[in-house]
Motif scaffolding. Structure first.
Motif, PDB file in Angstrom:
ATOM      1  N   TYR A   8     -13.490 -55.809 -24.835  1.00 51.55           N
ATOM      2  CA  TYR A   8     -12.032 -55.806 -24.775  1.00 51.55           C
ATOM      3  C   TYR A   8     -11.349 -55.753 -26.138  1.00 51.55           C
ATOM      4  O   TYR A   8     -10.119 -55.665 -26.207  1.00 51.55           O
ATOM      5  CB  TYR A   8     -11.551 -57.046 -24.014  1.00 51.55           C
ATOM      6  CG  TYR A   8     -12.068 -57.126 -22.588  1.00 51.55           C
ATOM      7  CD1 TYR A   8     -11.849 -56.083 -21.687  1.00 51.55           C
ATOM      8  CD2 TYR A   8     -12.787 -58.233 -22.141  1.00 51.55           C
ATOM      9  CE1 TYR A   8     -12.321 -56.147 -20.387  1.00 51.55           C
ATOM     10  CE2 TYR A   8     -13.258 -58.312 -20.840  1.00 51.55           C
ATOM     11  CZ  TYR A   8     -13.024 -57.271 -19.957  1.00 51.55           C
ATOM     12  OH  TYR A   8     -13.491 -57.335 -18.669  1.00 51.55           O
ATOM     13  N   ARG A  24      -9.072 -57.086 -15.333  1.00 52.53           N
ATOM     14  CA  ARG A  24     -10.268 -56.357 -15.760  1.00 52.53           C
ATOM     15  C   ARG A  24     -11.445 -57.328 -15.712  1.00 52.53           C
ATOM     16  O   ARG A  24     -11.402 -58.399 -16.337  1.00 52.53           O
ATOM     17  CB  ARG A  24     -10.092 -55.796 -17.170  1.00 52.53           C
ATOM     18  CG  ARG A  24      -8.973 -54.784 -17.279  1.00 52.53           C
ATOM     19  CD  ARG A  24      -9.036 -54.010 -18.585  1.00 52.53           C
ATOM     20  NE  ARG A  24      -8.813 -54.851 -19.762  1.00 52.53           N
ATOM     21  CZ  ARG A  24      -8.771 -54.385 -21.020  1.00 52.53           C
ATOM     22  NH1 ARG A  24      -8.963 -53.091 -21.242  1.00 52.53           N
ATOM     23  NH2 ARG A  24      -8.558 -55.204 -22.028  1.00 52.53           N
ATOM     24  N   ASP A  69      -8.375 -60.655 -18.454  1.00 50.73           N
ATOM     25  CA  ASP A  69      -9.614 -59.979 -18.835  1.00 50.73           C
ATOM     26  C   ASP A  69     -10.740 -60.990 -18.664  1.00 50.73           C
ATOM     27  O   ASP A  69     -10.652 -62.117 -19.171  1.00 50.73           O
ATOM     28  CB  ASP A  69      -9.562 -59.515 -20.285  1.00 50.73           C
ATOM     29  CG  ASP A  69      -8.664 -58.306 -20.480  1.00 50.73           C
ATOM     30  OD1 ASP A  69      -8.449 -57.555 -19.514  1.00 50.73           O
ATOM     31  OD2 ASP A  69      -8.177 -58.113 -21.619  1.00 50.73           O
TER      32      ASP A  69
END
Length: 380
Positions: free
Chosen positions: A11, A61, A109
């Motif tokens: 990320y 995500r 995330d």
């Protein structure tokens, strides 16, 4: 920490924290949690670990180091139950459950890595749910208790993923304490930590993973839950928890359906076995728990019919080699068994199980010690 390093690579930023939630093994009390009954699990040292950061754009995500797949991207505003997303349905279901309950998650995330064996009846899915719930609770400051996080995890699995499990797995992952069993009343979620220092008694609790993978979403688990509910309706009670063990002969005589009768017999007797086990542990008579494990396996095999040849083989080989007791654990149809042994007999029993599997032409099982470990917690 590897999971944080992998998060940065995925990320391009540092995670806001790292959390862990364990798998569990249940000493005794199976299919009782879906009947408001009693269970007695312990957390394993095997954990799902998550590095997580918040987002504000509605995007979730998620990535797993264990699947070989890429990052799964989901819009949290359009999450719908039972739409499939594979393994990602477990963390996604938690986000959905949090938002459904009024907790404003705006995105995240997530990078996950787990050492909990999948399909082995050791609650790998609950570990994913609980670690996700705990991380988001901490990051967003929701202030939810561990039992509340467990309930959200169960809702994710029941409503979003579509597996009609009880709450034991999530409660064990969220609430267990190191060195203890969790005596859980699934009706009101009251808990008591029962000391379980096997080393002090010269004992070991082994987990034997048969490597026969099970899937609770295939209908067999749901059929048994429905059969238990049918028994409760026929008896005029809300759940089978309300049936006292001393009433069992009269109760069984009132049930005409043999399948329902056998399900009721298992649940009522297994609730009783949990109580007997706790009483023995409180009295310091740990060895006397062994026969209750074997008795419980016979009930799961014959009344609930959720065992399989490999699980039966573990129990027969282990007890034949001197184990104090053994039984399948978890939802059944594969997965794992627990075996209580004298420390001095550990290698003998483990060897006997391995030899029995080899003689039967089965894949060699995986055997490890069950060490009562801590529940979900923040690592970094």
């Amino acid at each position: 920490m590897r999971v944080a390093e992998d998060f940065r690579k995925l990320y391009g930023a540092e995670p806001e924290g790292v959390w862990a939630a364990p798998g569990r093994v249940n000493l005794i009390g199976e299919y009782t949690d879906v009947n408001d009954g009693f269970v007695l699990p312990l957390a394993l040292p095997h954990t799902a670990v998550a590095a997580v950061s918040r987002r504000t754009d509605g995007l979730l995500r998620v990535h797993s180091a264990d699947t070989g797949e890429g990052v799964v991207r989901l819009d949290i505003r359009t999450l719908e139950p039972r739409t499939g997303t594979g393994w990602a349905a477990y963390p996604a279901g938690v986000v959905w459950a949090l938002r459904e309950a009024g907790h404003p998650v705006t995105g995240a995330d997530v990078h996950l890595a787990s050492t909990v064996p999948t399909g082995a009846g050791l609650s790998s899915s609950a570990a994913l749910e609980v670690v996700t719930a705990l991380a988001l609770n901490d990051l967003y400051g929701f202030g939810l208790t561990a039992p509340r996080l467990a309930l959200l995890g169960r809702r994710a699995e029941n409503a979003f993923v579509g597996v009609p499990c009880g709450v034991m797995d999530q409660m064990a992952s969220a609430c267990c304490a190191e060195g203890h069993l969790l005596h859980l009343d699934t009706r009101d979620l009251t808990t008591r930590h029962v000391p379980f220092d096997l080393d002090a008694h010269g004992l070991r609790l082994l987990v034997v993973d048969t490597r026969v993978r099970h899937a609770l979403g295939d209908g067999a688990y749901a059929e048994r839950r429905a059969g238990c509910e049918a028994g409760a309706r026929a008896l005029g009670v809300r759940t089978l928890r309300e049936v006292d063990h001393v009433q069992l002969p009269d109760v069984l005589g009132r049930l005409g359906d043999e399948t329902v009768r056998s399900y009721v017999r298992h649940v009522v007797t297994d609730n009783h076995r949990v109580r007997r086990t706790v009483a023995l542990l409180d009295a310091g008579d740990v060895r006397a728990v062994g026969p209750l494990l074997t008795e419980g396996h016979a009930s799961l095999r014959d009344d609930l019919r959720v065992s399989c040849p490999e699980l039966d083989l573990v129990v027969a080989a282990a007890t034949g080699a001197g184990a104090l007791g053994a039984r399948m654990t978890g939802g059944g149809f594969g997965g794992s068994a627990v075996v209580l042994v004298e420390a001095a007999d550990e290698d003998t029993v483990t060897g006997a199980v391995a030899e029995a599997f080899a003689a039967a032409g089965r894949t060699a099982p995986r055997v490890f010690r069950a060490v009562p470990s801590a529940g979900a917690r923040r690592l970094v």
